[in-house]
Each structure stands twice: as structure tokens, then as C-alpha cells.
Design a protein around this motif. Structure first.
Motif, PDB file in Angstrom:
ATOM      1  N   GLY A  15       0.784  -1.228   0.000  1.00  0.00           N
ATOM      2  CA  GLY A  15       0.000   0.000   0.000  1.00  0.00           C
ATOM      3  C   GLY A  15       0.812   1.272   0.000  1.00  0.00           C
ATOM      4  N   ASN A  16       2.136   1.163   0.207  1.00  0.00           N
ATOM      5  CA  ASN A  16       2.982   2.355   0.191  1.00  0.00           C
ATOM      6  C   ASN A  16       3.478   2.594  -1.239  1.00  0.00           C
ATOM      7  N   THR A 255      -2.656  11.094  -1.522  1.00  0.00           N
ATOM      8  CA  THR A 255      -2.066  10.265  -0.479  1.00  0.00           C
ATOM      9  C   THR A 255      -0.837   9.554  -1.034  1.00  0.00           C
ATOM     10  N   ASP A 257      -0.067   6.334   0.817  1.00  0.00           N
ATOM     11  CA  ASP A 257      -0.186   5.039   1.490  1.00  0.00           C
ATOM     12  C   ASP A 257      -1.654   4.816   1.812  1.00  0.00           C
ATOM     13  N   ALA A 258      -2.066   3.568   1.820  1.00  0.00           N
ATOM     14  CA  ALA A 258      -3.468   3.247   2.100  1.00  0.00           C
ATOM     15  C   ALA A 258      -3.919   3.771   3.460  1.00  0.00           C
ATOM     16  N   CYS A 259      -2.994   3.880   4.411  1.00  0.00           N
ATOM     17  CA  CYS A 259      -3.363   4.320   5.757  1.00  0.00           C
ATOM     18  C   CYS A 259      -3.709   5.801   5.825  1.00  0.00           C
ATOM     19  N   ALA A 261      -6.024   7.380   4.131  1.00  0.00           N
ATOM     20  CA  ALA A 261      -7.419   7.648   3.769  1.00  0.00           C
ATOM     21  C   ALA A 261      -8.213   8.361   4.862  1.00  0.00           C
ATOM     22  N   GLU A 280      -8.417   9.038  -6.822  1.00  0.00           N
ATOM     23  CA  GLU A 280      -7.758   7.785  -6.461  1.00  0.00           C
ATOM     24  C   GLU A 280      -6.439   7.663  -7.216  1.00  0.00           C
ATOM     25  N   ALA A 282      -3.002   4.987  -7.690  1.00  0.00           N
ATOM     26  CA  ALA A 282      -2.558   3.616  -7.428  1.00  0.00           C
ATOM     27  C   ALA A 282      -1.055   3.444  -7.591  1.00  0.00           C
TER      28      ALA A 282
END
Length: 400
Positions: A15-16, A255, A257-259, A261, A280, A282
Motif C-alpha cells: 500500500g505504500n 495520499t 499510502d493506504a493508511c 485515507a 484515487e 494507485a
């Protein structure tokens, strides 16, 4: 000649976007210069890596809850058992390779909360296995910083000392390793590997401002005041975004990283304006596309800064570690750093307006610095071939 067996190692596919961008740069180098190499990964997110990059991938940790806090006896026992199992799994994986590359990432630092028996232990297992089994382990373009926690510092120092090859993404990193007792006399410094990624085709600035946010709670030494630091960061960043909206500016929240959000959601809820959106993304390429279309970028995460600088966008750093300051200085924007731990929205707005006044001049500076970074990374990849894969390169050299 047999094909070289090359492994890539790290918290990849987890996710990073910065970590994955470093992997992309190394895979592009291997596919261009060593297409015969057989590549696979030992990583945090094997499913994502296999699907996105088309290489076999193995889970880094046997215990799937490695990075969750263990409070029950069963979870604690499973974590302990996992350390033993991982030692055997890592050695078996390393043994199958001629070379293992750790592509970029801040693997020798603790600028964000980090436990010694998590990734530092995993990196030590890798480097120790490489030394014992005579597999070359290369730490390529990695980040490092001063570490005060003794167990973490010891594991990082041992890992770096056991590696066959080391290079760093800034002088700060090499100096930190030297201060920890590692002989860095032959180690070199190159720009971050993400600067080797292709730059998206430019588009005319659209008048928007990209604001890269982060789920920031301070560093490894800030655990006691982590929530206070987070509240200050979120409040200051939100006030800054609201001020931009009041000026009629369109804001794109990004962002890395997924964290991150929840931070985006909190700002969207607090500002509540159609001028603020959150696309979004990716990959680092997605980030670069967004930033290339912006007038200006304000960002926290290190690789958000890399992306913005690479596309030549005037950039202001919400700096959470010395590596951000070093990057901004290298690219000629040292005056445009603001502390992430003490975000002052009024002062940040002043810096932002000054940055925009110098936009044309700074874009020219970034064009020149990016050309230099590209040349230096070409040198980095040539050195990797000469150091890590000389036998496999010999037929190509002779043919040439």
C-alpha cells in the motif's frame, strides 16, 4: 551462461506507493539491461506484487498478523514462533538467488513508528543469510537516519555491515550509517530511485493545488505524544486547505499510502466544498500525473515530494524528517520547508504565496536538477551491473 537469479525484498505491495515506485525503477532497469534475469520477490504484499508486476512473490512473514499489536497469549506465541520460522524461510529463499536487491525505501531509518522485531529483524535475517550462503545482498538507494532505540539501531547496523553493496538516496543517510559504526568509505550517494521512473507527458497547469496528506503521528521517539502531534498536523492542514478554498482555489487531496485515507476523509468533512476533491491514485505515476497538472504542490510524504519535484512543480514540503529537508535542498527549494509537527496555517499560507510568486524561476531550477538526477541514476545502474551482475553482462559487452 545461466540466467541470473535475482530477488527483490522489502515492504512491497503493502500500500505504500513510494516503496512500490522504487521497485518499479529497479524492475525497469533489470528488464532493460538484464532481460535474461529470473526475478521474484519476498515482500509484504505478494498478491499485489505478482498481479501488478508479473513476477512470482512470497509473503515476507509467516505470521500474517506481524504488524498488528499482539495482546492475547495466542497471538504473542504466534509472533514468537513466526520469528523462528521466518529465519528458516528467509534463508531458504535467499539460497535460491545469486543476487538480492533491496530497492530504495527507508529501510535503515526509524523516522516513523517502528518496532525492532518487525522489519529491522526481517532485514537482518536477509543480510545474515546472504553472508552465510554467499548470496550478494544489495541495499540500493536506501534511506537511513539516526536511530536512538538500541535494539533497532543494532539490527540496522548489523544488516548494513553484512550487505555486499550499499548506496544511499542522500548524504544524510550515508552519514547516519557512518555514525552508527558502519564503514561507508566505498558507498556512494545517488538521487532517489523514483527519479528514474518515466515522467508523464506534461499538461498545462490547471490552476489547482495538490495537497499531499499523511496519517502523521510523529516518529519513533514521539510515541508518548503521537495523538497530540496528529491533531496539530490535521488541524493546521485543514485550516490551510480551507484558506485556499476561500481564495477560490481548487484543491486535490493526494495520499501515498493506504493508511492516509482517514486524513483525507477528515479534511473533506471539515471543509465541505466542491472545490476540494480526492482522486484515487494507485502508483507514483498516477501521483505524477496529478501533480504535473497542478500550479503548485504542498506535500508531506517523502515520495509525494519526489513526484512533485520530478514533474517540475513548485513544491512546499510539510517536512516530518530530515530526509525531506535534504531532498528539498538538493532540488533547490530548501527555503520552502514547513514543520509537519507544528503546522502553522498562517505561516504556511505565507510561504505558499511566496512560492507561487517565484513559480517560473523554480520550474527552471527543477528542470536543471532533474536532468542531473537522471544522469546520476544512469551511473547508479551501470555500477549495479558492474558490481552485482558482471558475469551475465560479459557476453553483451563482448558483442558490443
Amino acid at each position: 551462461m545461466t540466467a541470473a537469479r535475482v530477488g527483490v525484498f522489502g515492504l512491497l505491495g503493502s500500500g505504500n506507493l513510494g516503496n512500490d515506485g522504487s521497485l518499479e525503477a529497479v524492475l525497469a532497469y533489470l528488464r532493460a539491461e538484464h532481460p535474461e534475469a529470473v526475478v521474484d520477490a519476498l515482500c509484504g504484499g505478494p498478491e499485489a506484487v505478482a498481479a501488478r508486476y508479473g513476477i512470482p512473490a512470497t509473503r515476507l512473514h509467516w505470521y500474517r498478523g506481524e504488524y498488528r499489536t499482539a495482546s492475547r497469549a495466542g497471538a504473542i506465541a504466534a509472533k514468537g514462533l513466526g520469528k523462528v520460522v521466518d529465519a528458516v524461510r528467509t534463508a531458504a529463499w535467499v539460497r535460491r538467488h545469486d543476487v538480492v536487491i533491496v530497492p530504495g525505501m527507508g529501510v535503515l531509518e526509524a523516522t516513523l513508528p517502528l518496532r525492532p522485531w518487525g522489519f529491522p529483524y526481517a532485514l537482518f535475517l536477509l543480510c545474515a543469510s546472504g553472508r552465510l550462503l554467499r548470496t550478494r545482498v544489495a541495499l540500493v538507494g536506501v534511506g537511513a537516519d539516526a536511530i536512538h532505540n538500541r535494539p533497532t539501531r543494532a539490527l540496522v547496523r548489523w544488516s548494513a555491515g553484512l550487505a555486499t553493496y550499499r548506496s544511499y538516496r542522500d548524504d544524510l543517510s550515508r552519514d547516519a550509517l557512518r555514525a552508527m559504526g558502519v564503514n561507508t568509505a566505498r558507498d556512494k550517494v545517488y538521487p532517489d530511485l523514483a527519479f528514474a521512473l518515466p515522467t508523464p507527458r506534461g499538461s498545462a497547469p490547471s490552476g489547482s493545488v495538490c495537497v499531499g496528506v499523511m496519517d502523521f503521528h510523529g516518529g519513533n521517539d514521539d510515541r508518548a505524544r503521537a495523538e497530540e502531534i496528529h491533531r496539530r498536523y490535521l488541524d493546521g492542514t485543514t485550516r490551510f486547505v480551507r484558506a485556499l478554498v476561500e481564495d477560490g482555489r481548487r484543491v486535490r487531496l493526494l495520499t501515498g499510502d493506504a493508511c492516509d485515507a482517514p486524513v483525507v476523509a477528515a479534511i473533506l468533512d471539515a471543509v465541505d466544498s466542491p472545490l476540494v476533491t480526492a482522486p484515487e491514485v494507485a502508483s507514483l505515476v498516477d501521483l505524477m500525473k496529478e501533480m504535473a497538472a497542478a500550479d503548485t504542490v504542498v506535500a508531506t510524504r517523502y515520495h509525494n515530494l519526489v513526484c512533485a519535484l520530478k514533474v517540475g512543480a513548485p513544491t512546499l514540503a510539510l517536512s516530518y524528517a530530515a530526509k525531506s529537508d535534504a531532498l528539498m535542498d538538493r532540488m533547490g527549494l530548501a527555503a520552502y520547508c514547513h514543520p509537519a509537527r507544528e503546522v502553522d496555517a498562517d505561516r504556511l499560507l505565507e510561504q505558499f504565496r511566496e512560492l507561487e510568486k517565484r513559480s517560473a524561476e523554480l520550474r527552471q531550477t527543477l528542470t536543471e536538477r532533474n536532468l542531473a538526477a537522471t544522469r546520476q541514476l544512469d551511473d547508479q545502474f551501470h555500477e549495479l551491473t558492474a558490481t552485482l551482475l558482471p558475469a551475465n553482462n560479459r557476453p553483451r559487452q563482448e558483442a558490443a
